[in-house]
Design an enzyme around this catalytic site. Structure first.
Site, mmCIF file in Angstrom:
data_model
loop_
_atom_site.group_PDB
_atom_site.id
_atom_site.type_symbol
_atom_site.label_atom_id
_atom_site.label_comp_id
_atom_site.label_asym_id
_atom_site.label_seq_id
_atom_site.Cartn_x
_atom_site.Cartn_y
_atom_site.Cartn_z
ATOM 1 N N GLU A 1 4.075 13.434 -4.561
ATOM 2 C CA GLU A 1 3.478 13.385 -3.245
ATOM 3 C C GLU A 1 4.274 14.207 -2.474
ATOM 4 O O GLU A 1 5.431 14.104 -2.271
ATOM 5 C CB GLU A 1 3.439 12.134 -2.939
ATOM 6 C CG GLU A 1 2.930 11.633 -1.363
ATOM 7 C CD GLU A 1 2.826 10.600 -0.937
ATOM 8 O OE1 GLU A 1 3.687 9.817 -0.989
ATOM 9 O OE2 GLU A 1 1.698 9.915 -0.521
ATOM 10 N N GLU B 1 0.834 -0.935 -0.121
ATOM 11 C CA GLU B 1 -0.084 -0.051 -0.068
ATOM 12 C C GLU B 1 0.934 1.173 -0.097
ATOM 13 O O GLU B 1 1.624 1.435 1.038
ATOM 14 C CB GLU B 1 -0.935 0.138 1.189
ATOM 15 C CG GLU B 1 -1.742 -1.270 1.341
ATOM 16 C CD GLU B 1 -2.701 -1.434 0.310
ATOM 17 O OE1 GLU B 1 -2.773 -0.659 -0.714
ATOM 18 O OE2 GLU B 1 -3.380 -2.504 0.231
HETATM 19 P P1 NAD Z 1 8.418 4.760 4.202
HETATM 20 O O1 NAD Z 1 8.558 3.958 3.034
HETATM 21 O O2 NAD Z 1 9.775 5.647 4.544
HETATM 22 O O3 NAD Z 1 8.707 3.778 5.517
HETATM 23 C C1 NAD Z 1 7.759 2.773 5.510
HETATM 24 C C2 NAD Z 1 8.313 1.554 6.392
HETATM 25 O O4 NAD Z 1 9.207 0.758 5.848
HETATM 26 C C3 NAD Z 1 8.966 2.078 7.785
HETATM 27 O O5 NAD Z 1 8.480 1.182 8.770
HETATM 28 C C4 NAD Z 1 10.292 2.060 7.201
HETATM 29 O O6 NAD Z 1 11.119 1.790 8.208
HETATM 30 C C5 NAD Z 1 10.159 0.727 6.443
HETATM 31 N N1 NAD Z 1 11.392 0.603 5.550
HETATM 32 C C6 NAD Z 1 12.438 1.603 4.888
HETATM 33 N N2 NAD Z 1 13.294 1.122 4.099
HETATM 34 C C7 NAD Z 1 12.871 0.046 4.107
HETATM 35 C C8 NAD Z 1 13.431 -1.412 3.286
HETATM 36 N N3 NAD Z 1 14.492 -0.903 2.464
HETATM 37 N N4 NAD Z 1 13.059 -2.464 3.448
HETATM 38 C C9 NAD Z 1 12.058 -2.744 4.149
HETATM 39 N N5 NAD Z 1 11.231 -1.644 4.991
HETATM 40 C C10 NAD Z 1 11.921 -0.482 4.803
HETATM 41 O O7 NAD Z 1 7.212 5.590 4.342
HETATM 42 P P2 NAD Z 1 6.764 6.534 5.623
HETATM 43 O O8 NAD Z 1 7.465 7.612 5.461
HETATM 44 O O9 NAD Z 1 6.826 5.926 6.963
HETATM 45 O O10 NAD Z 1 5.223 6.745 5.266
HETATM 46 C C11 NAD Z 1 4.891 7.723 4.511
HETATM 47 C C12 NAD Z 1 4.364 7.121 3.154
HETATM 48 O O11 NAD Z 1 3.400 6.082 3.145
HETATM 49 C C13 NAD Z 1 3.728 7.813 2.209
HETATM 50 O O12 NAD Z 1 4.312 7.720 0.650
HETATM 51 C C14 NAD Z 1 2.224 7.257 2.178
HETATM 52 O O13 NAD Z 1 1.374 7.823 1.345
HETATM 53 C C15 NAD Z 1 2.410 6.055 2.229
HETATM 54 N N6 NAD Z 1 1.313 5.396 2.835
HETATM 55 C C16 NAD Z 1 0.240 4.682 2.092
HETATM 56 C C17 NAD Z 1 -0.784 4.026 2.808
HETATM 57 C C18 NAD Z 1 -1.711 3.204 1.831
HETATM 58 O O14 NAD Z 1 -2.471 2.474 2.479
HETATM 59 N N7 NAD Z 1 -1.607 3.585 0.569
HETATM 60 C C19 NAD Z 1 -1.204 4.273 4.142
HETATM 61 C C20 NAD Z 1 -0.390 5.269 4.831
HETATM 62 C C21 NAD Z 1 0.979 5.717 4.273
#
Ligand code: NAD
Length: 490
Positions: free
Chosen positions: A390, A256
């Site tokens: 975004e 997601e």
């Molecule tokens: P992010 O992608 O930076 O991090 C998300 C998670 O992934 C965190 O737990 C992070 O530590 C982990 N992560 C980071 N690098 C990784 C890797 N290489 N391998 C595995 N895990 C890793 O996102 P964020 O800043 O925490 O959240 C914001 C983003 O999430 C925005 O783009 C938002 O649109 C999206 N989001 C989407 C939904 C949806 O349902 N579509 C819902 C909420 C947030």
């Protein structure tokens, strides 16, 4: 533990219902974004070795959890949801303090986790397969569902309670065991919920929680061949990296991802309702919903009036300490988020968009925390980055349109396709919009963030991959299907 006090506590990981220190012996601090430099508590800066230990525990627990009758699993799931409900205020304060959303928003998040959690626990006993019509080819046959095994759940910081429940409960209810990795901005709520799983009576190893960086523990979770499914919510960039890595083990994924959600307002819309929708989905949680409205396409006849109404409402918003009940918008989640939103605002100005209101908070508030005022840009053209990328903050980009066709073309001109909304009184326009908008969620006269647990929640294009969360697919993602054929020997 009183979540309102400043803590100096060091929290362990949660493996096999035991608190564990990371093998690195290192910790990281959880900062309150309304108070730069504060330390709420410290958490384990785990390493891949800790993920291996958690997967060991989850794999061991799977051997008996898969055989645990569904009604027993549901009983424990209900107890967990009940505990989340009972501890709503504590959880809301924790979320508000580590994420920065207002207390009212944090309470709503916990309530939403309870609603969705109740749905998933209840659905588990209604999750039945198909049977062949009697006598087909002389045999009886049906589809039998099996849990996939150990599941990795990786969540973002924007809905630390709700996203975790939306993924973890269907995984557990269908007989899988879970290793959960929360975002580094929101480890406190994760560890709090791990305690609630234990308190609810879940056996050791069924739910495990490891805190730490995505680049080390996130990767290790994704790479472990015993982890048969990854349910991830986060940015599109990280989602793509995960998808590349899982190819080696053919691990299934539910991704997601990001959004650039458009709200279209037609000339015949109820403007008060449309402005309400823009305010709610544009600025709730400081614009950090994945389904936040970030582009508004206004039909020219109502463009100026809508903009005036929106700007007046923005200026009435009270930005400040999220624990203060009078505040209507808190800070953004942390320093990286703050920097990236400020960069986007500067770029929008440099590219020629007109700043109507907002920008980073200045003075005492700006010095105290990561505060950005509700921000609106007008005269945004489709080639500007503010229209395309975004931002994930309280920033709205407004563009005028002549017609519904033009609105649809512009709304669809995006690599993202998560949510969308139209405000109109014209039923034909509404149907055309529903039919032609590229989005996993389409709303008519409702804001872009609205959702119900019985319907799938997921994006198209680069906003999502794999079976969506919620609804029937929210459970289906976590099972393998076995086609069973039986012929009587008589
Ligand atoms: P992010 O992608 O930076 O991090 C998300 C998670 O992934 C965190 O737990 C992070 O530590 C982990 N992560 C980071 N690098 C990784 C890797 N290489 N391998 C595995 N895990 C890793 O996102 P964020 O800043 O925490 O959240 C914001 C983003 O999430 C925005 O783009 C938002 O649109 C999206 N989001 C989407 C939904 C949806 O349902 N579509 C819902 C909420 C947030």
């Amino acid at each position: 533990m009183n979540p309102k006090e400043t803590l100096t506590e060091v929290y362990g990981n949660y493996v096999g219902n035991q608190r564990k220190t990371a093998s690195s012996q290192a910790t990281f601090d959880d900062e309150d974004p309304a108070r730069k430099g504060s330390v709420l508590a410290s958490f384990q800066a785990s390493s891949p070795r800790d993920i291996t230990d958690a997967v060991d525990a989850a794999a061991e627990a799977f051997l008996h959890w898969r055989r645990t009758p569904v009604d027993e699993r549901q009983h424990l799931g209900s107890r967990f949801v009940q505990l989340v409900r009972q501890r709503q205020e504590d959880l809301a304060v924790i979320v508000s303090r580590e994420n920065g959303k207002t207390l009212r928003e944090a309470r709503a998040e916990v309530q939403s986790a309870v609603t969705e959690g109740t749905y998933h626990v209840y659905q588990a006993s209604r999750f039945v397969g198909h049977t062949l019509p009697a006598g087909t080819q002389g045999c009886t046959g049906w589809v039998q569902y099996h849990p996939v095994g150990v599941v990795g759940v990786i969540s973002p910081w924007n809905f630390p309670v709700n996203v975790m429940c939306r993924k973890t409960l269907p995984a557990l209810m269908t007989g899988n065991t879970v290793v959960f990795k929360p975002a580094t901005f929101t480890p406190w709520s994760a560890i709090f919920m791990a305690q609630l799983f234990e308190e609810a009576g879940f056996p050791a190893g069924v739910f495990n929680c490891i805190t730490g960086l995505g680049s080390s523990v996130g990767n290790a979770l994704v790479d472990d061949p015993r982890v048969r499914a990854i349910s991830f919510t986060g940015s599109t960039d990280v989602g793509k990296k995960i998808q590349e890595r899982v190819a080696r083990n053919l691990t299934r994924t539910q991704l997601e991802l990001g959004g650039k959600n458009a709200l279209v307002v037609m000339h015949d819309a109820d403007l008060n309702a449309a402005v309400d929708a823009a305010m709610t989905a544009g600025f709730a949680c400081a614009g950090q919903w994945c389904t936040s409205t970030s582009r508004i396409l206004l039909q020219k006849q109502i463009h100026d009036r809508f903009l005036d109404m929106l700007a007046a409402r923005c200026e009435r918003m009270i930005v400040g300490d999220p624990l203060d009940e009078n505040i209507t918008m808190g800070p953004v989640a942390g320093p990286d988020q703050y920097e990236s939103i400020c960069t986007a605002i500067h770029r929008a100005k440099a590219e020629g968009a007109r700043l109507v209101t907002g920008g980073a908070a200045t003075g005492e508030l700006g010095e105290r925390g990561y505060f950005i005022r509700p921000t609106v840009f007008a005269d945004v053209s489709p080639e500007m980055s503010i229209f395309r990328e975004e931002i994930f903050g309280p920033v709205l980009a407004i563009s005028p349109v002549d017609s519904l066709d033009q609105a649809l073309r512009l709304a669809n001109e995006s690599r993202y396709a998560l949510s969308s909304a139209i405000f109109t009184r014209d039923i034909d326009a509404a149907h055309k919009y529903i039919g032609e908008i590229d989005a996993g969620l389409a709303h008519v006269n409702i804001h872009t963030g609205f959702k119900l647990p019985a319907l799938p929640f997921g994006g198209w294009k680069e906003s999502g991959f794999g079976l969506p969360e919620n609804g029937q697919t929210g459970l289906e993602f976590f099972v393998d299907r076995k086609a069973v054929y039986i012929k009587s020997s008589a």
